[in-house]
Design an enzyme around this catalytic site. Structure first.
Site, short mmCIF file in Angstrom:
data_model
loop_
_atom_site.label_atom_id
_atom_site.label_comp_id
_atom_site.label_asym_id
_atom_site.label_seq_id
_atom_site.Cartn_x
_atom_site.Cartn_y
_atom_site.Cartn_z
N ASP A 1 5.88 82.22 -15.67
CA ASP A 1 7.48 82.17 -15.86
C ASP A 1 8.10 82.46 -14.74
O ASP A 1 9.20 82.04 -14.61
CB ASP A 1 7.76 83.06 -17.06
CG ASP A 1 9.11 83.10 -17.34
OD1 ASP A 1 9.74 81.90 -17.47
OD2 ASP A 1 9.96 83.88 -17.60
N HIS B 1 9.90 81.57 -8.95
CA HIS B 1 11.14 82.52 -8.05
C HIS B 1 10.58 83.28 -7.22
O HIS B 1 10.93 83.29 -6.04
CB HIS B 1 12.06 83.36 -9.06
CG HIS B 1 12.44 82.61 -10.29
ND1 HIS B 1 12.94 81.29 -10.29
CD2 HIS B 1 12.55 82.92 -11.68
CE1 HIS B 1 13.21 80.89 -11.51
NE2 HIS B 1 13.09 82.00 -12.25
N LYS C 1 9.30 92.39 -17.49
CA LYS C 1 10.29 92.44 -18.49
C LYS C 1 10.42 93.87 -19.19
O LYS C 1 9.40 94.51 -19.24
CB LYS C 1 10.28 91.51 -19.48
CG LYS C 1 10.41 89.94 -18.96
CD LYS C 1 10.82 89.03 -19.89
CE LYS C 1 10.96 87.69 -19.30
NZ LYS C 1 12.05 87.43 -18.76
C1 BG6 Z 1 13.96 82.47 -15.93
C2 BG6 Z 1 12.93 82.84 -16.73
O1 BG6 Z 1 13.73 81.39 -14.90
O2 BG6 Z 1 14.67 83.24 -15.04
C3 BG6 Z 1 13.36 84.05 -17.41
O3 BG6 Z 1 12.20 81.84 -17.52
C4 BG6 Z 1 14.07 85.21 -16.57
O4 BG6 Z 1 12.30 84.88 -18.21
C5 BG6 Z 1 15.15 84.61 -15.83
O5 BG6 Z 1 14.91 86.05 -17.45
C6 BG6 Z 1 15.64 85.56 -14.60
O6 BG6 Z 1 16.84 85.12 -14.09
P1 BG6 Z 1 17.97 85.81 -13.27
O7 BG6 Z 1 18.94 84.85 -12.83
O8 BG6 Z 1 18.55 86.59 -14.55
O9 BG6 Z 1 17.29 86.88 -12.43
#
Ligand code: BG6
Length: 524
Positions: free
Chosen positions: A277, A282, A383
């Protein structure tokens, strides 16, 4: 901002070439969460900021039987809630929403796609009447805000209806309304597969109708201002690059921690986990931007080529080495920051009661390349922790022992450069300074805060949608980037699969942490 910096000249890189173009903007999965929370609020903010081309026509494509009016009403509620400029007048909403139309169709039914083709070609008299004289742009952007299981079907159906981009000339696409030729682009959301093999299959399915250059794979982290600033910080300054290597950098920490649990996303999350995920996309993207070589130019392919080189240089490790360099964890019942009870991951809806899916992952990688060889790079995300932040910390080596370090030992702190992505966006430099009045040293920080120089930071989706309409793919993931990133995560998943999840965490087992725990720190 201080007076001095206000007087500095501005180097505006906008050479006028960046222009979001009018298009038929089709959102597949138009009634879903992503469309409501992100895509339409971003479209509205672009409209309110006068960035959205005035001739853009939006078609929401989904199965639910709705008409234009009720769909617009649903969207209005979401824009009030989620748009940055969520306070708007009825007149403003009217002038935005009268370009939105709804097309009820199964994702798999060819009829819906023929209708789209007719709309684009100007053959659909009914749509022309609904559009009240608006002319439909010749370009079309198809936004796949649906699960990856539908990507292949949609690309295939679009292609059968003559709406793909591949194989129909350089611009792609057929003659549109009023006989004009237009481009066709496909925007796809994550998750992009669940391993390297399925990602390759997805790419093959998309290539069936669309050329790679017309596919825009979203990683919303790349749309964040602070992430884009990485390139500016590194390559628009001369102080950082000379020390940006193994001679001066001891380690790098890339972390994304969240206070929220998985909420209502159990159905997806339980078969994905934190590595698929967050790490695969990211965190690995942040690593690429932090460590890549200066690109030959700022054009999309030069930047993406450099990112691929980083991915190719990630050391391939034996499973036992991967296990010793990684941790996986899952939250059990605990408390949030207000003392409220948080249920265990296994009690979340649509999660298997005996699930061993990780909600926390930490992986230490190394790059086998000249610049960073031997520098540990820790990628961690989780998380339901006590704090929420995303950041990159560059730990510089300690000064030589002569003079201060010899006396201070560990109390003489390393210099660090923190690139704070969120929530308090900025760049912080930690350095040692004399304590006034006594012969002592203490670390201090120089802090640059984005909020001091900008009233607002655009939402990542605004930037990404505008870029896709402008045909700028710099902030999107190319197929080979995704494949190389999967290689890293596939190896990690395979190493975990070879271990009993009940083994000790140091041996690859699952670490059970109470929700609300402090963000863990592991030795490099
Ligand atoms: C998403 C994930 O790509 O990014 C989520 O699927 C996560 O699980 C989210 O919560 C986090 O994004 P940001 O922009 O809130 O840091």
């Amino acid at each position: 901002m201080n007076e001095k910096s206000e007087s500095y000249p501005l180097c505006n890189l906008d050479n006028g070439a960046f222009a979001p173009e009018a298009a038929l903007f089709v959102v597949f999965g138009a009634t879903g969460d992503l469309a409501h929370r992100k895509i339409f609020p971003a479209l509205f903010d672009l409209f309110a900021g006068d960035i959205l081309p005035r001739d853009l026509i939006i078609v929401g494509f989904a199965r639910k039987p709705l008409d234009d009016a009720s769909y617009r009403e649903d969207l209005k509620r979401s824009c009030v809630k989620y748009a940055r400029r969520g306070k708007f007048s009825d007149r403003q909403w009217e002038s935005f929403s009268n370009r939105i139309f709804y097309l009820a169709s199964d994702l798999d039914a060819p009829a819906g796609y023929s209708l789209l083709a007719d709309i684009i070609a100007g053959r659909d008299a009914g749509f022309k009447a609904r559009a009240k004289g608006r002319s439909c742009p010749a370009n079309a952007l198809f936004y796949l805000a649906v699960g990856p299981e539908h990507f292949g079907t949609i690309a295939g159906r679009l292609s059968e209806a003559g709406l793909g981009s591949a194989g129909s000339g350089a611009a792609g696409g057929d003659a549109g309304w009023e006989g004009r030729k237009g481009w066709r682009r496909l925007v796809v959301e994550k998750p992009y597969g669940r391993d390297g093999k399925s990602a390759l299959a997805l790419t093959a399915a998309l290539h069936n109708g669309f050329a790679e250059k017309d596919i825009y794979r979203i990683d919303h982290y790349l749309g964040k201002e602070t992430v884009q600033n990485l390139l500016y910080l590194r390559f628009a300054n001369s102080v950082f690059e000379p020390v940006w290597n193994r001679n001066h950098i001891e380690s790098i920490d890339i972390s994304v921690f969240e206070t929220e649990g998985i909420g209502e996303r159990g159905g997806y999350y339980d078969s994905a986990g934190a590595a698929r995920d967050m790490l695969q996309n990211h965190l690995i993207q942040l690593m690429c931007l932090t460590t890549m070589e200066p690109p030959a130019s700022l054009d999309p392919e030069s930047i993406r080529d450099e990112k691929v080189k980083v991915l190719q240089s990630v050391s391939r490790l034996l499973p036992r080495d991967i296990l010793s360099r990684s941790r996986r964890g899952q939250y059990v019942a605990g408390r949030d920051s207000e003392g409220g009870q948080v249920r265990a991951y296994r009690d979340e809806s649509r999660v298997r009661p005996d699930s061993t899916t990780e909600t926390f992952v930490s992986l230490r990688v190394e790059l086998d390349n000249w610049r960073f060889s031997g520098v540990p790079i820790r990628l961690s995300t989780g998380k339901a922790f006590a704090s929420k932040f995303s950041q990159i910390v560059i730990h510089f080596r300690r000064p030589p022992v002569a003079l201060f370090a010899a006396q201070c030992g560990d109390t003489l702190m390393h210099n660090t450069l923190t690139i704070r992505i969120q929530p308090d966006e900025g760049v912080w430099l930690r350095f040692n300074a004399k304590v006034p009045g006594i012969p002592a040293i203490k670390a201090s920080e120089l802090r640059f805060s984005y909020r001091e120089v900008a009233d607002y930071l655009p939402e990542a989706y605004e930037r990404l949608i505008a870029d896709a309409l402008a045909g700028d793919s710099t902030l999107f993931i190319r197929a080979d980037e995704s494949e190389h990133a999967w290689r890293i995560v596939d190896a990690l998943e395979a190493a975990w699969a070879s271990m009993d999840a009940h083994a000790a965490p140091e041996q690859g087992g699952l670490l059970l942490y109470p929700a609300g725990s402090a963000v863990p720190e592991f030795p490099a």
